[in-house]
Design a protein around this motif. Structure first.
Motif, short mmCIF file in Angstrom:
data_model
loop_
_atom_site.label_atom_id
_atom_site.label_comp_id
_atom_site.label_asym_id
_atom_site.label_seq_id
_atom_site.Cartn_x
_atom_site.Cartn_y
_atom_site.Cartn_z
N VAL A 89 0.85 -1.18 0.01
CA VAL A 89 0.11 0.02 -0.01
C VAL A 89 0.82 1.21 0.02
O VAL A 89 1.67 1.42 0.96
CB VAL A 89 -0.92 0.01 1.26
N GLY A 91 1.11 5.43 0.48
CA GLY A 91 0.44 6.30 1.12
C GLY A 91 1.18 7.76 0.23
O GLY A 91 2.30 7.94 0.16
N PRO A 139 -2.89 15.20 3.02
CA PRO A 139 -4.01 14.35 3.75
C PRO A 139 -5.09 15.51 4.06
O PRO A 139 -6.18 15.13 3.95
CB PRO A 139 -3.61 13.45 4.59
N VAL A 170 -3.21 5.23 -1.11
CA VAL A 170 -4.04 6.02 -0.24
C VAL A 170 -3.65 7.48 -0.50
O VAL A 170 -2.37 7.75 -0.59
CB VAL A 170 -3.68 5.80 1.19
N PHE A 176 -6.08 11.80 -5.24
CA PHE A 176 -6.57 10.59 -5.91
C PHE A 176 -7.19 10.76 -7.07
O PHE A 176 -6.98 9.78 -7.92
CB PHE A 176 -7.88 10.42 -4.71
N GLY A 232 -12.91 4.17 -5.44
CA GLY A 232 -12.09 4.22 -4.40
C GLY A 232 -13.23 3.87 -3.31
O GLY A 232 -14.23 3.93 -3.37
N LEU A 235 -12.10 6.47 3.36
CA LEU A 235 -11.56 5.99 4.65
C LEU A 235 -12.19 6.88 5.90
O LEU A 235 -12.15 6.30 7.08
CB LEU A 235 -10.05 6.19 4.69
N TRP A 241 -9.59 2.50 10.35
CA TRP A 241 -8.53 3.79 9.95
C TRP A 241 -8.97 4.91 10.97
O TRP A 241 -8.05 5.57 11.48
CB TRP A 241 -9.26 4.21 8.53
N ALA A 256 -9.30 10.99 3.42
CA ALA A 256 -8.18 10.39 2.55
C ALA A 256 -9.20 9.13 1.85
O ALA A 256 -10.28 8.85 2.29
CB ALA A 256 -7.33 9.67 3.52
N ILE A 258 -8.88 5.44 -0.60
CA ILE A 258 -7.99 4.29 -0.77
C ILE A 258 -8.51 3.59 -1.92
O ILE A 258 -9.85 3.58 -2.21
CB ILE A 258 -7.81 3.20 0.30
#
Length: 282
Positions: A89, A91, A139, A170, A176, A232, A235, A241, A256, A258
């Motif tokens: 994953v 970030g 973020p 993420v 994103f 997506g 989160l 999370w 955020a 994912i």
């Protein structure tokens, strides 16, 4: 012919002692001819051993040593190399949350009873330069002006995703959306197969579109259609999370999302689905 002349004539063909010794040495049998070179080396006088070794053994010995060193190096590399990750994953712009991400990884490894924690990798140190600015969206939605051509991991991320070395990403909503635009994020339905799994995520309000925005029509007859548009998962809807944090520190960012990147095979797909389950979207 006088006696002296006769004596000189007869003596003219005689060998002196030195010549006779030389002929005897040449005629003598060479004791080393019929024995191995190793035995000869052992029996030679100390002063003759090294020249003999250089002439007959040095090159071969060097070749053997080099071959052994190469084989040992290969064996050490093979035995000590880390296992291939089953879930990776990435970030984006989450370097300040390394402790929280480590806690998230530890919890997942424990929940899934994974023997080797190197099979799971969660790395929040990636940075992406956003179009129209020199920074990457953080973020919390602000621009990180410290990102430049030297710290931008766009090429690195693209390479890793293409190779299947990054399976999920993420990021905040803006980043994103840019990742989806670059083709690094696929649809949720590409990995989360089946109406039941998608319907549960939709009912939790976790599904987001290409821009990271919530998809309307959740927990209704439109769930299946909405899931097909989902790229997506928000989160902020994840209990795991939202609950991740370290003592005395802040938790993971709510803003955020994912998404699934390159899930290369059944093993990675299974781990990715397990991770989504572990996140507890509700």
């Amino acid at each position: 012919m006088t006696d002296d002349q006769q004596s000189q004539t007869n003596g003219g063909g005689a060998l002196n002692d030195e010549q006779q010794s030389s002929i005897a040495a040449l005629a003598a049998e060479n004791t080393y001819v019929k024995q191995s070179k190793w035995k000869t080396l052992r029996e030679l006088p100390a002063a003759d051993k090294w020249p003999f070794f250089v002439q007959h053994f040095l090159v071969g010995t060097i070749a053997v040593v080099v071959t052994i060193a190469f084989v040992v190096s290969l064996a050490v590399t093979w035995l000590t190399r880390p296992p291939q990750t089953e879930l990776s994953v990435a970030g984006i712009g989450m370097g300040e949350y390394s402790a929280q991400l480590d806690e998230l990884k530890t919890g997942f490894v424990k929940a899934e009873k994974i023997d080797d924690d190197r099979l799971i990798d969660i790395d929040g140190s990636f940075t992406i330069a956003m179009p129209g600015g020199s920074g990457t969206a953080s973020p919390t939605g602000s621009s990180n002006g410290s990102t430049n051509s030297y710290t931008d991991d766009s090429a690195k991320l693209m390479t890793m995703v293409s190779a299947g070395d990054v399976n999920m990403i993420v990021a905040d909503k803006a980043t994103f959306a840019e990742l989806v635009h670059r083709g690094l994020i696929g649809k949720v339905s590409d990995v989360e197969k089946g109406d039941a799994a998608l319907g549960k995520l939709a009912a939790a309000g976790a599904l987001v579109d290409k821009k990271g925005e919530p998809i309307a029509g959740t927990s209704s007859s439109d769930d299946a259609a909405a899931a097909g548009k989902a790229y997506g998962l928000a989160l902020s809807k994840s209990a795991t999370w939202s609950g991740a944090g370290v003592a005395g520190g802040k938790g993971l960012p709510d803003d955020a999302v994912i998404g699934f990147a390159n899930v290369v095979d059944a093993t990675h797909a299974s781990r990715a689905r397990d991770f989504v389950t572990y996140l507890r979207f509700e």
